[in-house]
Enzyme design. Sequence first.
Site, PDB file in Angstrom:
ATOM      1  N   ASP A  40       0.790  -1.073  -0.145  1.00  0.00           N
ATOM      2  CA  ASP A  40       0.002  -0.041   0.029  1.00  0.00           C
ATOM      3  C   ASP A  40       0.837   1.364  -0.099  1.00  0.00           C
ATOM      4  O   ASP A  40       2.137   1.207   0.505  1.00  0.00           O
ATOM      5  CB  ASP A  40      -0.761   0.210   1.202  1.00  0.00           C
ATOM      6  N   ASP A 240      -1.216  -0.615   6.358  1.00  0.00           N
ATOM      7  CA  ASP A 240      -1.228   0.165   7.662  1.00  0.00           C
ATOM      8  C   ASP A 240      -2.463   0.591   7.967  1.00  0.00           C
ATOM      9  O   ASP A 240      -2.707   1.112   9.254  1.00  0.00           O
ATOM     10  CB  ASP A 240      -0.008   1.226   7.914  1.00  0.00           C
ATOM     11  N   ASP A 244      -7.025  -1.213   4.955  1.00  0.00           N
ATOM     12  CA  ASP A 244      -5.983  -2.410   4.392  1.00  0.00           C
ATOM     13  C   ASP A 244      -6.443  -3.544   4.888  1.00  0.00           C
ATOM     14  O   ASP A 244      -6.024  -4.594   4.559  1.00  0.00           O
ATOM     15  CB  ASP A 244      -4.783  -1.919   4.729  1.00  0.00           C
TER      16      ASP A 244
END
Length: 302
Positions: A40, A240, A244
């Site tokens: 990400d 994080d 997610d």
Amino acid sequence: GLATPTAVAVGTGLGAKRGILIKNGEALEKGKKIDAVIFDKTGTLTEGKPRVTDVVSCASDISREQILHLSASLEKLSEHPLAQAVVNEAKDKNVSIQEAHEFENLAGRGVKGQINNDIVLVGSARLMKEFGISPEACHDKIEELENQAKTVIAVSKNGAIIGILAIADTLKEDAKEAVEKLRLRGIETSMITGDNKRTAEAIAKQVGIEKVFAEVLPQDKAEKVESLQRDGLKVAFVGDGINDAPALVQADLGIAIGTGTDIAIEAGNIVLVKGHPLKVEEALALARITFRTIKQNMFWAF
């Protein structure tokens, strides 16, 4: 009978000393089989501390202070890191922030609300298109800023673009080295983000990632993981944030950044305490070494 648990205990202990919290032996087993890693962007490859670098007016009768005032008045009601960057910029420039009404958080696209009877939208080009608003007035400037790897947020009032904000987030120091080391191990890397394609590709180029999933809505991240799994790859996802968590669960191995949200940490199989991307490669290497040790132990036990 001690061959396996001893090796797992040593592996998890070594990981803990290096800031890699491995929740169980199963996480180590999954780690040794990984073919692809999806990072990400925000808070994982970047510091997650974005700041406003440019405020541009797209209308002759609107000042930069007015753009900052309207956007910060809406964004103060959002918890997104980009929203916080806008509010911080307004405070730093001593720009007033007022009460907004009928606030709506449009997940992954931006925010909408009413200020002084004006309908104000703050968000991505996708959000503007949804409401039939053309960004043509600022098109060249948007393109220029996106090519500088900045995230551009548009501000509209009563159905017309009045300005844009450019936000930059610095890359983590070891992000490029982490990607390079994974490539040397034969592991494919890719980046996923809600940013538009141009900005995403500019950032990916800086770290050496070739495969980019851009303009991905939070709820679609898990689907991107699943699409790689359908291609026969064993996938690790590194993230994080709250959004997610589904992707961390969907992945064969979920690696959570310890500086992120509690929900992400709970969803991950492995937690990187300080959130350094280089620890991803170290965790996968540790998994392989541990299983090599298990095989050796079994051999000697027999």
